[in-house]
Design an enzyme around this catalytic site. Structure first.
Site, PDB file in Angstrom:
ATOM      1  N   ASP A 193      -9.326   5.615  -2.357  1.00  0.00           N
ATOM      2  CA  ASP A 193      -8.206   6.117  -3.160  1.00  0.00           C
ATOM      3  C   ASP A 193      -8.778   6.734  -4.442  1.00  0.00           C
ATOM      4  O   ASP A 193      -9.984   6.930  -4.562  1.00  0.00           O
ATOM      5  CB  ASP A 193      -7.234   4.974  -3.475  1.00  0.00           C
ATOM      6  N   GLU A 206       0.826  -1.205   0.000  1.00  0.00           N
ATOM      7  CA  GLU A 206       0.000   0.000   0.000  1.00  0.00           C
ATOM      8  C   GLU A 206       0.861   1.255   0.000  1.00  0.00           C
ATOM      9  O   GLU A 206       0.569   2.224  -0.698  1.00  0.00           O
ATOM     10  CB  GLU A 206      -0.937   0.005   1.206  1.00  0.00           C
ATOM     11  N   TYR A 223      -6.388   6.871   3.635  1.00  0.00           N
ATOM     12  CA  TYR A 223      -6.446   5.732   2.717  1.00  0.00           C
ATOM     13  C   TYR A 223      -5.659   4.531   3.244  1.00  0.00           C
ATOM     14  O   TYR A 223      -6.187   3.419   3.351  1.00  0.00           O
ATOM     15  CB  TYR A 223      -5.931   6.093   1.312  1.00  0.00           C
TER      16      TYR A 223
END
Length: 361
Positions: free
Chosen positions: A144, A44, A126
């Site tokens: 996102d 991520e 996020y």
DNA sequence: AACACGGGGTA
DNA sequence: TACCCAGTGTT
């Protein structure tokens, strides 16, 4: 504004079924890894503002060298930046390392709630939501750019996506839609749809599992929503770079932690104002007058790069320097060593243009 | 709210 | 060329 339960259920059912069948086999998704939190987090963090296809090689390299949270926390910043080299947004790498240290010290590992994750460096809304939902099965959204586009189209959200109104609307939808049994898969399914089918500017609705539920498509407006983000014009930035050779090695300087290419190695560089003197700029490039005696030679290399916010020009000058005092942020490196250092891509390209003597590398 | 922060792919 | 990308931190 309302999201009827039947609509919500249909969206979840269709999108999860599509995801089960169509998800790309990304390395952090392979079942033998499970949802290992450290790997989910690393993926991520690398994926922030970076297309997944460009992350994969760096992800494997990073994981091979620093396979665990503990190894990351124990690694030096230099090593982490070197492993991040070429990915850009290098503040992410420094935050990653600090977050590993904090997480280990305060929680004995990655914390499992979105609130505790959010408090770590580099965890914004996020990433905290993504790690909490994917690695720890928390029922939280992860919004996102993909999710913003998908939900904006599904519900025909009006207004610029960066406006407070549109953001709030998308956030509310994302929160209401999270599948309570498979929150991580649900969030990834939304992102996967945005990355592969619900793309800008022209979505592939004919293959979309929720096309018949899409309000933008029903109105024939799927190409218009969401409107493009307005970006400020790029400004020019010219950096004079000192190419100093000694015994087949090149002089490199570590850049300040803040600002462009923060913490990375590169040739000593200084902004060259329009009409300014490269020699004067480079003499002041390093603190403590370390390069005060620099003498400028010919221009021998040039690189143009377009960044999101900058039109960057690097101009490399062959330079001579006098005796250099021992300096923490200076080093001489031959080609082989340069490969292992954290050096921004643009500066790597500049160094690649320089011909050095036979003793190099 | 606006800006800084990489680098590359795509139409 | 312009836009975008599994955004975050600072001002």
């Amino acid at each position: 504004m309302t999201l009827p339960p039947a609509r919500r259920a249909a969206l979840r059912r269709r999108l999860l079924a599509w995801y089960d069948a169509a998800a790309r086999p990304l390395p952090w998704r392979f079942p033998q890894h499970g949802a290992e939190p450290y790997r989910v987090w690393l993926a991520e963090a690398m994926s922030q503002q970076t297309q997944v296809s460009r992350v994969i090689a760096s992800y494997r390299r990073f994981l091979a060298r620093l396979p665990t949270l503990e190894s990351l926390a124990a690694a030096g910043e230099e090593e982490v930046l070197a492993l991040w080299s070429g990915l850009g947004y290098y503040a992410r790498a420094r935050a990653l390392r600090r977050a590993a240290q904090e997480a280990l010290a305060r929680h004995g590992g990655l914390p499992t709630t979105v609130e505790a994750l959010r408090a770590l460096p580099g965890f914004g809304p996020y990433t905290a939501g993504a790690v909490a939902s994917i690695a720890f099965v928390r029922r939280v959204p992860a919004v996102d750019g993909n999710v913003t586009r998908v939900l904006s189209r599904l519900e025909a959200v009006e207004g610029a996506p960066e406006s407070a109104g549109a953001r709030g609307r998308v956030a509310a939808l994302a929160g209401a839609l999270v599948d309570p049994r498979r929150p991580g898969d649900w969030n990834q399914a939304l992102m996967e749809l945005g990355a592969t089918l619900c793309v800008k500017p022209v979505p592939r609705c004919e293959r979309c599992p929720v096309a018949s539920l899409c309000r933008a498509r029903a109105a024939g407006r799927e190409r218009e929503l969401p409107p493009a983000r307005r970006r400020p014009p790029r400004r020019g930035l010219t950096l004079a770079c000192a190419l100093v050779e000694r015994g087949g090695r090149l002089l490199l300087a570590r850049r300040p932690a803040r600002g462009l290419f923060g913490g990375l190695w590169g040739p000593p560089a200084a902004e060259l104002p329009p009409g300014g003197s490269a020699e004067a700029a480079l003499r002041g490039a390093l603190p403590d007058g370390a390069l005060a005696g620099l003498r400028l030679g010919a221009e021998v290399a040039r690189v143009d790069r377009t960044l999101t916010h900058r039109d960057l020009v690097l101009v490399g000058y062959h330079c001579k320097v006098g005796r250099l005092s021992s300096h923490h942020d200076l080093r001489w490196a031959r080609a082989k060593e340069r490969e292992e250092l954290g050096i921004p891509s643009a500066m790597r390209a500049l160094l690649g243009q320089v011909e050095l003597g036979p003793r190099d590398g």
